[in-house]
Design a protein around this motif. Structure first.
Motif, PDB file in Angstrom:
ATOM      1  N   ALA A 439       0.819  -1.212   0.000  1.00 55.17           N
ATOM      2  CA  ALA A 439       0.000   0.000   0.000  1.00 55.17           C
ATOM      3  C   ALA A 439       0.849   1.256   0.000  1.00 55.17           C
ATOM      4  O   ALA A 439       0.346   2.336  -0.327  1.00 55.17           O
ATOM      5  CB  ALA A 439      -0.929  -0.002   1.212  1.00 55.17           C
ATOM      6  N   ASP A 440       2.117   1.140   0.354  1.00 57.85           N
ATOM      7  CA  ASP A 440       3.009   2.301   0.391  1.00 57.85           C
ATOM      8  C   ASP A 440       3.725   2.407  -0.946  1.00 57.85           C
ATOM      9  O   ASP A 440       4.849   1.937  -1.106  1.00 57.85           O
ATOM     10  CB  ASP A 440       4.008   2.159   1.552  1.00 57.85           C
ATOM     11  CG  ASP A 440       4.872   3.392   1.703  1.00 57.85           C
ATOM     12  OD1 ASP A 440       4.536   4.421   1.079  1.00 57.85           O
ATOM     13  OD2 ASP A 440       5.867   3.324   2.421  1.00 57.85           O
ATOM     14  N   LEU A 441       3.044   3.006  -1.922  1.00 55.57           N
ATOM     15  CA  LEU A 441       3.615   3.117  -3.263  1.00 55.57           C
ATOM     16  C   LEU A 441       4.561   4.293  -3.401  1.00 55.57           C
ATOM     17  O   LEU A 441       5.251   4.407  -4.413  1.00 55.57           O
ATOM     18  CB  LEU A 441       2.486   3.260  -4.297  1.00 55.57           C
ATOM     19  CG  LEU A 441       1.456   2.118  -4.334  1.00 55.57           C
ATOM     20  CD1 LEU A 441       0.361   2.443  -5.337  1.00 55.57           C
ATOM     21  CD2 LEU A 441       2.127   0.799  -4.677  1.00 55.57           C
ATOM     22  N   TYR A 442       4.570   5.174  -2.405  1.00 55.93           N
ATOM     23  CA  TYR A 442       5.310   6.423  -2.561  1.00 55.93           C
ATOM     24  C   TYR A 442       6.512   6.483  -1.633  1.00 55.93           C
ATOM     25  O   TYR A 442       6.933   7.568  -1.243  1.00 55.93           O
ATOM     26  CB  TYR A 442       4.373   7.602  -2.277  1.00 55.93           C
ATOM     27  CG  TYR A 442       3.077   7.510  -3.022  1.00 55.93           C
ATOM     28  CD1 TYR A 442       3.040   7.657  -4.393  1.00 55.93           C
ATOM     29  CD2 TYR A 442       1.886   7.254  -2.342  1.00 55.93           C
ATOM     30  CE1 TYR A 442       1.852   7.564  -5.089  1.00 55.93           C
ATOM     31  CE2 TYR A 442       0.683   7.156  -3.035  1.00 55.93           C
ATOM     32  CZ  TYR A 442       0.671   7.309  -4.404  1.00 55.93           C
ATOM     33  OH  TYR A 442      -0.511   7.209  -5.090  1.00 55.93           O
ATOM     34  N   ALA A 443       7.051   5.325  -1.250  1.00 54.03           N
ATOM     35  CA  ALA A 443       8.197   5.319  -0.343  1.00 54.03           C
ATOM     36  C   ALA A 443       9.431   5.911  -1.021  1.00 54.03           C
ATOM     37  O   ALA A 443      10.083   6.803  -0.486  1.00 54.03           O
ATOM     38  CB  ALA A 443       8.478   3.897   0.129  1.00 54.03           C
TER      39      ALA A 443
END
Length: 510
Positions: A439-443
């Motif tokens: 869900a953390d696509l913007y790390a």
């Protein structure tokens, strides 16, 4: 013709000479109206430097020629540029990077904790996301992809102009095209190629993370399986299911020891009670039970009454008759028969030998009957306590032996269970982290949004006609100013120069 001047007059000139000089100036003004024909004058460096007098109009044609040539050199390129340059239109785009991050944490009961966090893209002082995206937008593969979307060659597409706004997350882009629609289409193609590349980079990152996390999860699975098999093998060998069971076994053994000690004390107390009552009654507990049994038997009671009646009759006969009197002897025979029958019945009821049964004290006193019952009850309780104590003692010995035998296996089982719980928690956390990390696509590549869509320019950005005309006008003004300073250089230089040159006469035109 060069700027040459005659030797200025000296201070000794007279007034008529000054008047003559005024007349010569008037003739020079009149001569400027018709073609000027001036003789070649004597040239010197000083005359070239200082020039002629400001009022000498004979110098005007040369300055006009210089101005015409300078203006031609200024305006010819400008006119050629404005006439031949193709119009170009610029489309403006604005991108923004949101500055806030996101964080989530989930606690899984008896499994572990899973958390995901997306830090702010500006939280690191060593990495600038706007600078990263600036380099990415200008990358060749994005420009190649944008040019393919437009159906043109890479060099024809051009390169965007990228500007980063300080202290903000803004990125400003500008692209030029041959028409307003072409410039806007190029901006849209660049945005599409940029976001497609960002999505591809994020997907590639997620794929690599998933592959690495999958390998780690498989390793964790094998560790959990091996630990579980080790624990199961130990359980089969020892019969001990868990370390908690061993702790319960030890606790039960300790409780059993306490129970045995309590029962031993109670048994000793009953032993003392039975001994005291036995001494007081003169009967053993078995004999007391037999007496109570006989007292409760109706047949025995009837026989006892018959024996009592025979005894009364015998007493009366003894008081009235001699030993050989038939009545006395008959009474003695009836009493002996009744007594024998009572002893026989007592032996049958109690199961005691006839002699012991005949020796029992069958007194019907209420207090004695109560003591007999207490003696029998105490003896029964003592027997029960003794049996229970023996059974618990045997059980305690067996339990203690099992506790001692399971000390080492229990320790190994506890270590195995702990290793299993740790391995299981690591596996569960890894699986949860693998799920939440998706869900953390913007790390690594922060979220970027389009603040302003590609604009449709209304006016061409090139050629800049107003700027070109302003530059030509400014250059013309500077040219005119330079020629004016050259025209006026004599008085200016005269003020700067000191010494004998002050005495040089003002005269010939430059």
């Amino acid at each position: 013709m060069s700027d040459a001047q005659p030797i200025p007059p000296t201070a000794s000139q007279t007034a008529p000479q000054t008047a003559a000089r005024g007349r010569s100036r008037l003739r020079a003004v009149l001569a400027a109206i018709r073609p000027i024909r001036m003789p070649l004058r004597h040239l010197s460096f000083l005359r070239l430097l200082r020039g002629g007098k400001p009022g000498d109009l004979g110098r005007l044609p040369r300055y006009f020629g210089f101005f015409a040539m300078g203006a031609a050199l200024i305006w010819a390129p400008i006119a050629g540029y404005l006439a031949t340059a193709q119009e170009r239109f610029t489309s403006e785009i604005s991108l923004i990077l949101p500055g806030s991050g996101a964080q989530a944490s989930v606690n899984l009961d008896q499994i572990g904790q899973a958390s995901s966090a997306a830090a702010s893209p500006f939280s690191s002082s060593s990495i600038s996301p706007t600078e990263t995206y600036k380099r990415l937008i200008a990358a060749d593969r994005i420009l190649d992809a944008a040019s393919r979307r437009m159906g043109m060659r890479r060099r024809d597409f051009g390169s965007p102009r990228i500007e980063l706004v300080d202290q903000t997350g803004l990125i400003r882009l500008s692209l030029t095209g041959n028409s307003p629609e072409d410039a806007q289409a190029r901006g849209e193609a660049l945005l599409a190629a940029f976001f497609a590349e960002i999505d591809a980079l994020r997907h590639d990152e997620q794929t690599q993370r998933t592959d690495s996390e999958g390998t780690a999860i498989e390793d964790y699975r094998r560790t959990v399986a091996a630990t579980r098999e080790e624990v199961a093998k130990l359980q089969r060998e020892t019969g001990l299911i868990s370390a908690q069971q061993y702790a319960t076994l030890v606790s039960d053994s300790d409780a059993l020891k306490v129970r045995i000690a309590d029962l031993s004390g109670q048994r000793d107390e009953r032993d003392r009670t039975v001994a005291a009552m036995q001494a007081a009654l003169g009967l053993t507990p078995a004999e007391a039970a037999a007496v109570l049994k006989l007292q409760a038997d109706p047949g025995h009671t009837a026989l006892a009454q018959d024996m009592a009646a025979a005894g009364v009759a015998l007493s009366a006969a003894r008081g009235s008759f001699g030993p050989s009197h038939p009545t006395r002897r008959a009474a003695e025979e009836r009493f002996a028969t009744a007594r024998a029958r009572l002893a026989e019945n007592a032996a049958q009821v109690t199961g005691l030998p006839p002699a012991e049964a005949a020796a029992l004290d069958l007194t019907q006193s209420g207090e004695r009957a109560g003591l007999l019952r207490e003696l029998v009850t105490a003896d029964s309780e003592r027997s029960g306590l003794a049996a229970e104590l023996a059974a618990l003692t045997l059980r305690g010995q067996q339990m203690q032996a099992r506790v001692l035998a399971l000390i080492e296996p229990a320790a190994r089982l506890e270590d195995g269970e702990r290793n299993f719980r740790v391995a299981e928690a690591v596996l569960a956390s890894a699986m949860a982290r693998s799920k939440t990390s998706k869900a953390d696509l913007y790390a690594s590549y922060p979220l970027v949004q389009v603040l302003e869509d590609p604009s449709l320019p209304e006016e061409p950005s090139s050629p800049k006609r107003k700027l070109a005309l302003a530059a030509g006008g400014a250059a013309t003004v500077f040219l005119f100013g330079g020629l004016f300073l050259a025209w006026m250089r004599r008085p200016l230089i005269g003020r700067l120069l000191a010494g004998p040159q002050d005495e040089i006469a003002e005269g010939a035109p430059a």
